[in-house]
Design a protein around this motif. Sequence first.
Motif, PDB file in Angstrom:
ATOM      1  N   CYS A   1      72.103  17.052  53.802  1.00 34.97           N
ATOM      2  CA  CYS A   1      72.971  16.542  54.863  1.00 34.97           C
ATOM      3  C   CYS A   1      72.463  17.006  56.224  1.00 34.97           C
ATOM      4  O   CYS A   1      71.686  17.952  56.309  1.00 34.97           O
ATOM      5  CB  CYS A   1      74.409  17.045  54.667  1.00 34.97           C
ATOM      6  N   ASP A   2      72.952  16.347  57.264  1.00 36.15           N
ATOM      7  CA  ASP A   2      72.589  16.759  58.614  1.00 36.15           C
ATOM      8  C   ASP A   2      73.165  18.144  58.897  1.00 36.15           C
ATOM      9  O   ASP A   2      74.282  18.464  58.471  1.00 36.15           O
ATOM     10  CB  ASP A   2      73.139  15.770  59.640  1.00 36.15           C
ATOM     11  N   GLU A   3      72.425  18.927  59.647  1.00 36.13           N
ATOM     12  CA  GLU A   3      72.865  20.286  59.978  1.00 36.13           C
ATOM     13  C   GLU A   3      74.211  20.285  60.697  1.00 36.13           C
ATOM     14  O   GLU A   3      74.991  21.232  60.570  1.00 36.13           O
ATOM     15  CB  GLU A   3      71.807  20.978  60.826  1.00 36.13           C
TER      16      GLU A   3
ATOM     17  N   SER B   1      74.445   9.993  34.152  1.00 36.34           N
ATOM     18  CA  SER B   1      74.508  10.366  32.729  1.00 36.34           C
ATOM     19  C   SER B   1      75.944  10.381  32.214  1.00 36.34           C
ATOM     20  O   SER B   1      76.175  10.243  31.013  1.00 36.34           O
ATOM     21  CB  SER B   1      73.833  11.723  32.491  1.00 36.34           C
ATOM     22  N   PHE B   2      76.925  10.528  33.103  1.00 38.21           N
ATOM     23  CA  PHE B   2      78.338  10.479  32.715  1.00 38.21           C
ATOM     24  C   PHE B   2      78.850   9.043  32.634  1.00 38.21           C
ATOM     25  O   PHE B   2      79.975   8.815  32.204  1.00 38.21           O
ATOM     26  CB  PHE B   2      79.218  11.221  33.729  1.00 38.21           C
ATOM     27  N   GLY B   3      78.032   8.076  33.102  1.00 42.83           N
ATOM     28  CA  GLY B   3      78.436   6.673  33.078  1.00 42.83           C
ATOM     29  C   GLY B   3      78.833   6.100  34.424  1.00 42.83           C
ATOM     30  O   GLY B   3      79.190   4.925  34.522  1.00 42.83           O
ATOM     31  N   PHE B   4      78.779   6.893  35.476  1.00 40.55           N
ATOM     32  CA  PHE B   4      79.066   6.376  36.813  1.00 40.55           C
ATOM     33  C   PHE B   4      77.951   5.425  37.238  1.00 40.55           C
ATOM     34  O   PHE B   4      76.803   5.556  36.787  1.00 40.55           O
ATOM     35  CB  PHE B   4      79.136   7.522  37.840  1.00 40.55           C
ATOM     36  N   ILE B   5      78.283   4.476  38.097  1.00 37.93           N
ATOM     37  CA  ILE B   5      77.290   3.578  38.686  1.00 37.93           C
ATOM     38  C   ILE B   5      77.466   3.600  40.207  1.00 37.93           C
ATOM     39  O   ILE B   5      78.558   3.881  40.707  1.00 37.93           O
ATOM     40  CB  ILE B   5      77.416   2.130  38.150  1.00 37.93           C
ATOM     41  N   ARG B   6      76.378   3.304  40.903  1.00 38.04           N
ATOM     42  CA  ARG B   6      76.446   3.221  42.364  1.00 38.04           C
ATOM     43  C   ARG B   6      77.308   2.036  42.760  1.00 38.04           C
ATOM     44  O   ARG B   6      77.203   0.969  42.185  1.00 38.04           O
ATOM     45  CB  ARG B   6      75.059   2.982  42.949  1.00 38.04           C
ATOM     46  N   THR B   7      78.126   2.257  43.785  1.00 31.64           N
ATOM     47  CA  THR B   7      78.884   1.143  44.359  1.00 31.64           C
ATOM     48  C   THR B   7      78.367   0.799  45.747  1.00 31.64           C
ATOM     49  O   THR B   7      78.903  -0.093  46.399  1.00 31.64           O
ATOM     50  CB  THR B   7      80.394   1.475  44.435  1.00 31.64           C
ATOM     51  N   GLY B   8      77.357   1.502  46.172  1.00 31.55           N
ATOM     52  CA  GLY B   8      76.747   1.252  47.473  1.00 31.55           C
ATOM     53  C   GLY B   8      75.474   2.067  47.579  1.00 31.55           C
ATOM     54  O   GLY B   8      75.137   2.848  46.689  1.00 31.55           O
ATOM     55  N   GLU B   9      74.788   1.880  48.677  1.00 30.79           N
ATOM     56  CA  GLU B   9      73.545   2.609  48.922  1.00 30.79           C
ATOM     57  C   GLU B   9      73.857   3.996  49.477  1.00 30.79           C
ATOM     58  O   GLU B   9      75.002   4.307  49.807  1.00 30.79           O
ATOM     59  CB  GLU B   9      72.671   1.820  49.893  1.00 30.79           C
ATOM     60  N   ILE B  10      72.813   4.811  49.590  1.00 31.78           N
ATOM     61  CA  ILE B  10      72.960   6.113  50.237  1.00 31.78           C
ATOM     62  C   ILE B  10      73.540   5.870  51.625  1.00 31.78           C
ATOM     63  O   ILE B  10      73.098   4.975  52.345  1.00 31.78           O
ATOM     64  CB  ILE B  10      71.594   6.824  50.338  1.00 31.78           C
ATOM     65  N   ARG B  11      74.559   6.646  51.953  1.00 28.89           N
ATOM     66  CA  ARG B  11      75.192   6.447  53.251  1.00 28.89           C
ATOM     67  C   ARG B  11      75.223   7.739  54.046  1.00 28.89           C
ATOM     68  O   ARG B  11      75.173   8.830  53.493  1.00 28.89           O
ATOM     69  CB  ARG B  11      76.606   5.881  53.080  1.00 28.89           C
ATOM     70  N   ASN B  12      75.297   7.562  55.347  1.00 24.95           N
ATOM     71  CA  ASN B  12      75.394   8.676  56.289  1.00 24.95           C
ATOM     72  C   ASN B  12      76.683   8.493  57.060  1.00 24.95           C
ATOM     73  O   ASN B  12      76.796   7.605  57.898  1.00 24.95           O
ATOM     74  CB  ASN B  12      74.189   8.674  57.227  1.00 24.95           C
ATOM     75  N   ARG B  13      77.675   9.324  56.745  1.00 21.56           N
ATOM     76  CA  ARG B  13      78.965   9.275  57.430  1.00 21.56           C
ATOM     77  C   ARG B  13      79.037  10.470  58.373  1.00 21.56           C
ATOM     78  O   ARG B  13      79.414  11.556  57.962  1.00 21.56           O
ATOM     79  CB  ARG B  13      80.114   9.295  56.425  1.00 21.56           C
ATOM     80  N   ASP B  14      78.631  10.241  59.607  1.00 20.94           N
ATOM     81  CA  ASP B  14      78.628  11.298  60.627  1.00 20.94           C
ATOM     82  C   ASP B  14      77.875  12.542  60.163  1.00 20.94           C
ATOM     83  O   ASP B  14      78.323  13.666  60.371  1.00 20.94           O
ATOM     84  CB  ASP B  14      80.060  11.656  61.042  1.00 20.94           C
ATOM     85  N   GLY B  15      76.759  12.337  59.489  1.00 25.80           N
ATOM     86  CA  GLY B  15      75.915  13.449  59.051  1.00 25.80           C
ATOM     87  C   GLY B  15      76.095  13.841  57.600  1.00 25.80           C
ATOM     88  O   GLY B  15      75.284  14.564  57.041  1.00 25.80           O
ATOM     89  N   MET B  16      77.181  13.387  56.990  1.00 26.73           N
ATOM     90  CA  MET B  16      77.420  13.664  55.576  1.00 26.73           C
ATOM     91  C   MET B  16      76.723  12.576  54.769  1.00 26.73           C
ATOM     92  O   MET B  16      77.096  11.405  54.838  1.00 26.73           O
ATOM     93  CB  MET B  16      78.933  13.679  55.292  1.00 26.73           C
ATOM     94  N   ILE B  17      75.692  12.980  54.034  1.00 23.49           N
ATOM     95  CA  ILE B  17      74.890  12.024  53.282  1.00 23.49           C
ATOM     96  C   ILE B  17      75.365  12.053  51.826  1.00 23.49           C
ATOM     97  O   ILE B  17      75.427  13.116  51.201  1.00 23.49           O
ATOM     98  CB  ILE B  17      73.388  12.398  53.330  1.00 23.49           C
TER      99      ILE B  17
END
Length: 156
Positions: free
Chosen positions: A32-34, A130-146
């Motif tokens: 994540c962003d510093e 591995s738990f069965g989750f799937i992506r619902t979107g791409e990698i996102r940056n929410r105000d520095g939180m990746i």
Amino acid sequence: MALSIRGATLEDAKGISDLIVPLTKKYVCPTCDESVHNALITSMSEGNIVNYLSQNYQYVVAVDEKSEIIGVAGIRDSSHLFHLFVSDNYQGQGLSRKLWERIKSEALTNGNSGRFTVNSAINSESIYLSFGFIRTGEIRNRDGMIDIPMELETAC
């Protein structure tokens, strides 16, 4: 090694924080962003864990034979996996899956219809896949939180 998983109590807040803060610094902050590091760490303070445990969050902890917390899973509103951390000394032994299965089971008992979400850290995606989750979107940056938004639909 005798390990057990149990529901967390308010008395576990310090142990939970003591476990997840260093793991967050080691594994999550570097992705994540510093600018968000302090807020992220603060969100995992003992006081904030007490607040979570007092509200609509449920936690389970894994404890060793000395009753020290070595793993934790926390879920919000019985649907959003909020925390899942395992001590470095116990990683790679299936403990995160056991914690996930326990918190998922409790959420289903508490009325979850079978849909779960998680905002995965970049380096945690493979565990959730591995738990069965799937992506619902791409990698996102929410105000520095990746993170990576993910969900799991499971049959009840």
